[in-house]
Design a protein around this motif. Sequence first.
Motif, PDB file in Angstrom:
ATOM      1  N   GLY A  16       0.832  -1.201   0.000  1.00 42.44           N
ATOM      2  CA  GLY A  16       0.000   0.000   0.000  1.00 42.44           C
ATOM      3  C   GLY A  16       0.862   1.244   0.000  1.00 42.44           C
ATOM      4  O   GLY A  16       1.740   1.393   0.854  1.00 42.44           O
ATOM      5  N   GLY A  17       0.598   2.131  -0.958  1.00 39.98           N
ATOM      6  CA  GLY A  17       1.463   3.304  -1.125  1.00 39.98           C
ATOM      7  C   GLY A  17       0.740   4.626  -1.000  1.00 39.98           C
ATOM      8  O   GLY A  17       1.032   5.583  -1.701  1.00 39.98           O
ATOM      9  N   GLY A  41      -2.253   0.496  -7.141  1.00 41.89           N
ATOM     10  CA  GLY A  41      -2.271   1.524  -8.178  1.00 41.89           C
ATOM     11  C   GLY A  41      -0.881   2.098  -8.374  1.00 41.89           C
ATOM     12  O   GLY A  41       0.055   1.371  -8.701  1.00 41.89           O
ATOM     13  N   TYR A  42      -0.740   3.391  -8.126  1.00 44.33           N
ATOM     14  CA  TYR A  42       0.516   4.088  -8.382  1.00 44.33           C
ATOM     15  C   TYR A  42       0.824   4.939  -7.156  1.00 44.33           C
ATOM     16  O   TYR A  42      -0.041   5.704  -6.705  1.00 44.33           O
ATOM     17  CB  TYR A  42       0.341   4.963  -9.625  1.00 44.33           C
ATOM     18  CG  TYR A  42       1.517   5.833  -9.982  1.00 44.33           C
ATOM     19  CD1 TYR A  42       2.562   5.342 -10.757  1.00 44.33           C
ATOM     20  CD2 TYR A  42       1.576   7.165  -9.561  1.00 44.33           C
ATOM     21  CE1 TYR A  42       3.634   6.151 -11.110  1.00 44.33           C
ATOM     22  CE2 TYR A  42       2.647   7.975  -9.913  1.00 44.33           C
ATOM     23  CZ  TYR A  42       3.676   7.462 -10.684  1.00 44.33           C
ATOM     24  OH  TYR A  42       4.729   8.270 -11.027  1.00 44.33           O
ATOM     25  N   VAL A  43       2.015   4.777  -6.621  1.00 40.72           N
ATOM     26  CA  VAL A  43       2.389   5.572  -5.453  1.00 40.72           C
ATOM     27  C   VAL A  43       2.491   7.034  -5.896  1.00 40.72           C
ATOM     28  O   VAL A  43       3.359   7.382  -6.683  1.00 40.72           O
ATOM     29  CB  VAL A  43       3.722   5.087  -4.844  1.00 40.72           C
ATOM     30  CG1 VAL A  43       4.089   5.954  -3.643  1.00 40.72           C
ATOM     31  CG2 VAL A  43       3.625   3.619  -4.452  1.00 40.72           C
ATOM     32  N   GLY A  44       1.569   7.842  -5.419  1.00 42.75           N
ATOM     33  CA  GLY A  44       1.461   9.226  -5.882  1.00 42.75           C
ATOM     34  C   GLY A  44       0.013   9.567  -6.238  1.00 42.75           C
ATOM     35  O   GLY A  44      -0.427  10.685  -6.052  1.00 42.75           O
ATOM     36  N   ASP A 142       4.619  -0.316  -8.780  1.00 40.09           N
ATOM     37  CA  ASP A 142       3.276   0.207  -9.004  1.00 40.09           C
ATOM     38  C   ASP A 142       2.415  -0.845  -9.691  1.00 40.09           C
ATOM     39  O   ASP A 142       2.934  -1.800 -10.269  1.00 40.09           O
ATOM     40  CB  ASP A 142       3.345   1.442  -9.920  1.00 40.09           C
ATOM     41  CG  ASP A 142       4.144   2.577  -9.306  1.00 40.09           C
ATOM     42  OD1 ASP A 142       3.816   2.980  -8.182  1.00 40.09           O
ATOM     43  OD2 ASP A 142       5.103   3.051  -9.954  1.00 40.09           O
ATOM     44  N   GLN A 143       1.127  -0.630  -9.674  1.00 37.74           N
ATOM     45  CA  GLN A 143       0.166  -1.505 -10.362  1.00 37.74           C
ATOM     46  C   GLN A 143       0.386  -2.960  -9.974  1.00 37.74           C
ATOM     47  O   GLN A 143       0.207  -3.860 -10.792  1.00 37.74           O
ATOM     48  CB  GLN A 143       0.288  -1.321 -11.890  1.00 37.74           C
ATOM     49  CG  GLN A 143       0.045   0.089 -12.383  1.00 37.74           C
ATOM     50  CD  GLN A 143      -1.411   0.536 -12.257  1.00 37.74           C
ATOM     51  OE1 GLN A 143      -2.305  -0.273 -12.052  1.00 37.74           O
ATOM     52  NE2 GLN A 143      -1.651   1.831 -12.350  1.00 37.74           N
TER      53      GLN A 143
ATOM     54  N   PRO B  21      -5.085   4.775 -10.638  1.00 33.70           N
ATOM     55  CA  PRO B  21      -5.170   3.900  -9.458  1.00 33.70           C
ATOM     56  C   PRO B  21      -6.094   2.703  -9.667  1.00 33.70           C
ATOM     57  O   PRO B  21      -5.988   1.719  -8.957  1.00 33.70           O
ATOM     58  CB  PRO B  21      -5.727   4.805  -8.357  1.00 33.70           C
ATOM     59  CG  PRO B  21      -5.677   6.182  -8.880  1.00 33.70           C
ATOM     60  CD  PRO B  21      -5.624   6.110 -10.377  1.00 33.70           C
ATOM     61  N   THR B  22      -7.016   2.801 -10.635  1.00 33.01           N
ATOM     62  CA  THR B  22      -7.960   1.701 -10.803  1.00 33.01           C
ATOM     63  C   THR B  22      -7.836   1.019 -12.170  1.00 33.01           C
ATOM     64  O   THR B  22      -8.753   0.307 -12.584  1.00 33.01           O
ATOM     65  CB  THR B  22      -9.413   2.176 -10.566  1.00 33.01           C
ATOM     66  OG1 THR B  22      -9.701   3.251 -11.469  1.00 33.01           O
ATOM     67  CG2 THR B  22      -9.608   2.663  -9.140  1.00 33.01           C
ATOM     68  N   ASN B  23      -6.697   1.245 -12.852  1.00 30.23           N
ATOM     69  CA  ASN B  23      -6.365   0.423 -14.026  1.00 30.23           C
ATOM     70  C   ASN B  23      -7.410   0.512 -15.135  1.00 30.23           C
ATOM     71  O   ASN B  23      -7.873  -0.506 -15.651  1.00 30.23           O
ATOM     72  CB  ASN B  23      -6.203  -1.035 -13.553  1.00 30.23           C
ATOM     73  CG  ASN B  23      -5.539  -1.928 -14.586  1.00 30.23           C
ATOM     74  OD1 ASN B  23      -4.824  -1.446 -15.458  1.00 30.23           O
ATOM     75  ND2 ASN B  23      -5.780  -3.219 -14.487  1.00 30.23           N
ATOM     76  N   VAL B  24      -7.731   1.744 -15.496  1.00 27.25           N
ATOM     77  CA  VAL B  24      -8.798   1.969 -16.467  1.00 27.25           C
ATOM     78  C   VAL B  24      -8.281   1.963 -17.917  1.00 27.25           C
ATOM     79  O   VAL B  24      -8.999   1.608 -18.838  1.00 27.25           O
ATOM     80  CB  VAL B  24      -9.502   3.311 -16.141  1.00 27.25           C
ATOM     81  CG1 VAL B  24     -10.340   3.813 -17.299  1.00 27.25           C
ATOM     82  CG2 VAL B  24     -10.358   3.146 -14.879  1.00 27.25           C
ATOM     83  N   PHE B  25      -7.012   2.345 -18.115  1.00 31.59           N
ATOM     84  CA  PHE B  25      -6.495   2.539 -19.486  1.00 31.59           C
ATOM     85  C   PHE B  25      -5.701   1.332 -19.976  1.00 31.59           C
ATOM     86  O   PHE B  25      -5.064   0.621 -19.204  1.00 31.59           O
ATOM     87  CB  PHE B  25      -5.560   3.760 -19.528  1.00 31.59           C
ATOM     88  CG  PHE B  25      -6.208   5.043 -19.108  1.00 31.59           C
ATOM     89  CD1 PHE B  25      -6.956   5.788 -20.008  1.00 31.59           C
ATOM     90  CD2 PHE B  25      -6.068   5.513 -17.802  1.00 31.59           C
ATOM     91  CE1 PHE B  25      -7.542   6.986 -19.622  1.00 31.59           C
ATOM     92  CE2 PHE B  25      -6.650   6.705 -17.409  1.00 31.59           C
ATOM     93  CZ  PHE B  25      -7.396   7.442 -18.320  1.00 31.59           C
TER      94      PHE B  25
END
Lengths: 536, 114
Positions: A16-17, A41-44, A142-143, B21-25
Amino acid sequence: MSQQNKKLTVDVLVLGGGPAGAWAAWSAASKGAKVVLADKGYVGTSGATAPGGTTLLVIPPIAELREQAVQSRLKAGGYLSENAWIHRVLDQVEVNLEQVEHWGYPFPKDEDGQSLRTHLHGPQYMQIMRKVVLKAGVKIWDQSPALELLHDEHGVGGARGINRLTGEKWEVKANAVVMATGGCAFLSKGLGCNVLTGEGLLMSAEVGADMSGMEFSRQYAPSFAEGSVTRGRMLAWATLYDAEGQPLLKGDRTFGGIPELMLKGPVYASMDLADTEEKREFLRRAHPIFFMPLERSGIDPFKEKFPLTLRYEGTMRGTGGLRLIDHDCSTTVAGLYAAGDAASREKVTGAISGGGAYNASWAMCSGSWAGEGAAQYAQSQPKQADGRNLVAAGHHGMPAGSASSAPLEVKPLVSAIQREILPLHINYFRSEPIISASLDRLNALKAYIDRQAPATVQGIVQSREAAAMLTVGRWMYTAALARKESRGLQKMVEYPELDPRQTYRLIVSGVDHIGISTESVPHAHELDVRKEGRAV
Amino acid sequence: MIELVSSDRCIGCNVCVRVCPTNVFDMKDKIAVIARKEDCQTCFMCEAYCPVDALYVAPQADWSVEVDEAELIASGILGSWREEIGWGQRSGDTMAERDTTPFFEVFTEQYRGK
């Protein structure tokens, strides 16, 4: 989908970021630990803080002021908070915020040139956190949602997950794991909250960790009905209206009455109490994220009325989560630490929400403590985690737990869970028959989780999310039924009053079968029965 | 929800795919496409990170709305959130530098009472 595996052994794995995970990773790396930070998701951008911002609990180091805050929290939180922990947070958060300023966050200054470190805009804050975490030598993945923990008889030893972009499976072995995956908000689309689906709590429970405070989960936030932005404090400047345009409330600072108003019909707001350009400009600059969606919808929120809804905030602005047993944010499972909203915040908020300040400071502080604690623990172990005989513990919503060849359709299952958790008439206006009927229906959904999830990346990740939300929902309602009183966020229509004999925490554990027990709290005896006996 | 990836503007940099964050693309034919709109959480982060202002997130979180790219460009909305955060081409100061929140309680108390 690629079948190759990415494997690594480090000292500390942070899952978790958001702010808590970023602070944990930075702290662990600063203590010399090798760290991987894996985020879904992406840290940021990930988590409840990044898209909007966060107001911090900061109280100047003046003994009376702090003692006053601690005492008022103790009372408001139904005597379940711990004074010593609040003092710790107040001390630690000053250190962290000075650090954030040193890293380049431009805090505004008062007339005397003193920095006012009480609010952080999310995008810039989390952009800075990403930078410093990388600079500290942390590997950011990430992801890369984690799906399950690894463990052996000595405790936790890492995790397995999947990269959502490549489909690549990953495995990190680490003698310490920090769970910083946030709360569970049940995909209710509050700003930034749809990544918070509770897998961290589920995977921790699968290795034996306890949850605490899950009954304190009756928290909804007002939002523009069409939108996602939940910034209730702005309604201090709003008049609320009914469908006929009759004013209902003016400038309510607590907006506590909205659920009741909504029972009667639609509720509209207008920020018409900001009646000068100066006031409007001030508010617009404080929370641009509140105004932007309204403006994009062609609404002038200062002059026109816009419909409100309430978005459920789950355990994110509720209070429950992983039970902590020591100052280093360790849990009952060796090697497993928890920070931020993944941890129970009862130690600092008691039975009420930590929303709007406590949670943000808690995320920073618990992140720092968990990161340090995890680093120290990992570095004191006799061997690296790759020398351990670790097995994967994931079960629910995963192939290992699947007992049926029938296909699992995730979206209908998620909708079925949401139908039990999101409605005000079940979860906000709690009563024993309604909550127990809902819990029965949730329990009946367990059978669907044991079906075969699609072997796509989305299927693998979302079936695990569904299993987690179902489990968190069952914990919440199990705990709600066990607390036969009203205290803080927990209210039951049959028990409208606080019962001094229930001044304890409720601990839930287990996934298939949920066990429940109580834990005593240090300040229970301070509750003056004569004065507080009626209700808090 | 995310409603627009401007194929004129998209340079195929993959940033939105990486940061959502929710992997839409997904990437398709070297430009970003909206692959899983129903997973969009309306957090506006992709817009904030897109270096060429090719994305538009409509405020409606629960249903899809029609958008017109030419109109979004003409009205200055495309790219406006990145600009407001302070990450755009023209941005002078950042949202954080303009922040009045630390004075919110005092200000609100002064005009609205406790």
